[in-house]
Design an enzyme around this catalytic site. Structure first.
Site, mmCIF file in Angstrom:
data_model
loop_
_atom_site.group_PDB
_atom_site.id
_atom_site.type_symbol
_atom_site.label_atom_id
_atom_site.label_comp_id
_atom_site.label_asym_id
_atom_site.label_seq_id
_atom_site.Cartn_x
_atom_site.Cartn_y
_atom_site.Cartn_z
ATOM 1 N N HIS A 60 -11.737 -1.717 10.796
ATOM 2 C CA HIS A 60 -13.021 -1.444 10.141
ATOM 3 C C HIS A 60 -13.368 -2.537 9.128
ATOM 4 O O HIS A 60 -12.484 -3.205 8.580
ATOM 5 C CB HIS A 60 -12.969 -0.088 9.431
ATOM 6 C CG HIS A 60 -11.909 -0.017 8.379
ATOM 7 N ND1 HIS A 60 -12.103 -0.515 7.108
ATOM 8 C CD2 HIS A 60 -10.648 0.435 8.414
ATOM 9 C CE1 HIS A 60 -10.998 -0.340 6.407
ATOM 10 N NE2 HIS A 60 -10.093 0.229 7.171
ATOM 11 N N GLY A 61 -14.662 -2.679 8.853
ATOM 12 C CA GLY A 61 -15.109 -3.591 7.799
ATOM 13 C C GLY A 61 -14.610 -3.106 6.433
ATOM 14 O O GLY A 61 -14.086 -1.988 6.312
ATOM 15 N N ARG A 99 -14.993 5.098 8.224
ATOM 16 C CA ARG A 99 -15.024 3.628 8.136
ATOM 17 C C ARG A 99 -14.795 2.985 9.503
ATOM 18 O O ARG A 99 -15.343 1.920 9.794
ATOM 19 C CB ARG A 99 -14.044 3.115 7.063
ATOM 20 C CG ARG A 99 -12.586 3.520 7.207
ATOM 21 C CD ARG A 99 -11.860 3.234 5.887
ATOM 22 N NE ARG A 99 -10.414 3.358 5.915
ATOM 23 C CZ ARG A 99 -9.732 4.475 5.718
ATOM 24 N NH1 ARG A 99 -10.373 5.619 5.503
ATOM 25 N NH2 ARG A 99 -8.405 4.481 5.703
ATOM 26 N N GLU A 118 -5.712 5.800 9.976
ATOM 27 C CA GLU A 118 -4.870 4.963 9.108
ATOM 28 C C GLU A 118 -3.560 5.706 8.836
ATOM 29 O O GLU A 118 -3.484 6.935 8.969
ATOM 30 C CB GLU A 118 -5.625 4.673 7.791
ATOM 31 C CG GLU A 118 -4.881 3.812 6.771
ATOM 32 C CD GLU A 118 -4.389 2.494 7.335
ATOM 33 O OE1 GLU A 118 -3.495 2.529 8.218
ATOM 34 O OE2 GLU A 118 -4.863 1.429 6.894
ATOM 35 N N LYS A 124 -3.803 -0.210 -6.489
ATOM 36 C CA LYS A 124 -2.672 -1.006 -6.000
ATOM 37 C C LYS A 124 -2.052 -1.851 -7.112
ATOM 38 O O LYS A 124 -0.836 -1.963 -7.221
ATOM 39 C CB LYS A 124 -3.103 -1.875 -4.816
ATOM 40 C CG LYS A 124 -3.388 -1.029 -3.573
ATOM 41 C CD LYS A 124 -3.769 -1.828 -2.336
ATOM 42 C CE LYS A 124 -4.125 -0.835 -1.217
ATOM 43 N NZ LYS A 124 -4.567 -1.424 0.022
ATOM 44 N N HIS A 149 -7.594 0.930 12.048
ATOM 45 C CA HIS A 149 -7.240 0.648 10.653
ATOM 46 C C HIS A 149 -6.104 -0.376 10.550
ATOM 47 O O HIS A 149 -5.359 -0.568 11.516
ATOM 48 C CB HIS A 149 -6.810 1.955 9.993
ATOM 49 C CG HIS A 149 -7.855 3.008 10.085
ATOM 50 N ND1 HIS A 149 -8.768 3.253 9.092
ATOM 51 C CD2 HIS A 149 -8.183 3.837 11.111
ATOM 52 C CE1 HIS A 149 -9.598 4.203 9.482
ATOM 53 N NE2 HIS A 149 -9.274 4.582 10.697
HETATM 54 O O1 LIG Z 1 -4.951 1.549 1.581
HETATM 55 C C1 LIG Z 1 -4.751 1.624 2.810
HETATM 56 O O2 LIG Z 1 -4.914 2.661 3.466
HETATM 57 C C2 LIG Z 1 -4.248 0.392 3.544
HETATM 58 C C3 LIG Z 1 -5.357 -0.288 4.273
HETATM 59 O O3 LIG Z 1 -6.462 -0.569 3.465
HETATM 60 O O4 LIG Z 1 -3.712 -0.489 2.585
HETATM 61 P P1 LIG Z 1 -2.465 -1.470 2.784
HETATM 62 O O5 LIG Z 1 -2.983 -2.741 3.378
HETATM 63 O O6 LIG Z 1 -1.957 -1.657 1.380
HETATM 64 O O7 LIG Z 1 -1.442 -0.785 3.648
#
Ligand SMILES: O=C(O)[C@@H](CO)OP(=O)(O)O
Length: 247
Positions: free
Chosen positions: A10-11, A61, A88, A99, A182
């Site tokens: 997704h964008g 998304r 995801e 984060k 994702h």
């Molecule tokens: O927050 C999330 O769900 C993922 C993708 O955006 O993050 P990460 O790349 O840190 O796994």
């Protein structure tokens, strides 16, 4: 005969832009993400790759990205299938957390274990927590099997049955398949397709909104390992930015 598969992360979402762990929280695309998605569709047209069927997760998304990309490619009318199995990775108790703050609080090693190790899931999300999916009707059929956290290994295990039962038959039927999903559900699929080791997959990051084209042989192995991003330069820069999130 080679089969044609296009993977599309997704964008940019509103929470990507804010640098928050997202997982199963159903956040919309940012304006930049909508532009990326439409550009993804233009790249498909430029490459002459026109999907016959689209598979998406149950998260907006990915759904919106698929729609905007297909609209730009004048393929908005094709068959569509959706599954939670393309969602995801469930980010457990980290969902909704910043984060950068998480990195500062827990340190580099723990942060990267949670983000990129193959088999260390984050702590489970509590029942009824603000960013849990308890009571969400789209997951009602899952009942007690709804994940409360997942590592990448868990995602591989729940994604592969959908790949085998729903996506592979489309590829075998000669359809050009677009799979809009994702960062981590696509990492799980790429790990499977390219036979990437549990250790090496930690270093693979997938950029938002740039179609990744795979031609697959009769055994559904990539003709070109790693596939081919339709905008390779943008993909390399954007993948590096994903790797550096939190810093
Ligand atoms: O927050 C999330 O769900 C993922 C993708 O955006 O993050 P990460 O790349 O840190 O796994």
């Amino acid at each position: 005969m080679t089969a044609t598969l296009v993977l599309l992360r997704h964008g940019e979402s509103e929470w990507n832009a804010l640098n928050l762990f997202t997982g199963w929280v159903d956040v919309p695309l940012s304006e930049k993400g909508r532009t990326e998605a439409a550009r993804g569709g233009e790249l498909l047209v430029e490459a002459g790759v026109l999907p016959d069927v689209v598979h998406t997760s149950l998260l907006r998304r990915a759904i919106t990205t698929a729609h905007l990309a297909l609209d730009a490619a004048d393929r908005h009318w094709i068959d569509v299938r959706r599954s939670w199995r393309l969602n995801e990775r469930h980010y457990g108790a980290l969902q909704g957390k910043d984060k950068k703050q998480t990195l500062a609080e827990f340190g580099e090693e723990q942060f990267m274990l949670w983000r990129r190790s193959y088999d260390t899931p984050p702590p489970e999300i509590e029942q009824g927590a603000e960013f849990s999916q308890d009571g969400d009707p789209r997951y009602a059929a899952l009942g007690g099997d709804m994940p409360r956290t997942e590592c990448l290994k868990d995602v591989v295990a729940r994604m592969l049955p959908y790949w085998e039962e729903a996506v592979v038959p489309d590829l075998r039927a000669g359809k050009v398949v677009l799979l809009a999903a994702h960062g981590n559900s696509l990492r799980a699929l790429v790990k499977h397709l390219d036979g990437i080791s549990d250790e090496a997959i930690a270093g693979l990051n997938i950029p938002t909104g740039i179609p990744l084209l795979y031609r697959l042989d009769d055994e559904l192995r990539p003709v070109q390992p790693g596939g081919e991003y339709l905008d390779p330069q943008a993909a390399a820069a954007a993948a590096a930015a994903v790797a550096n999130q939190g810093r």
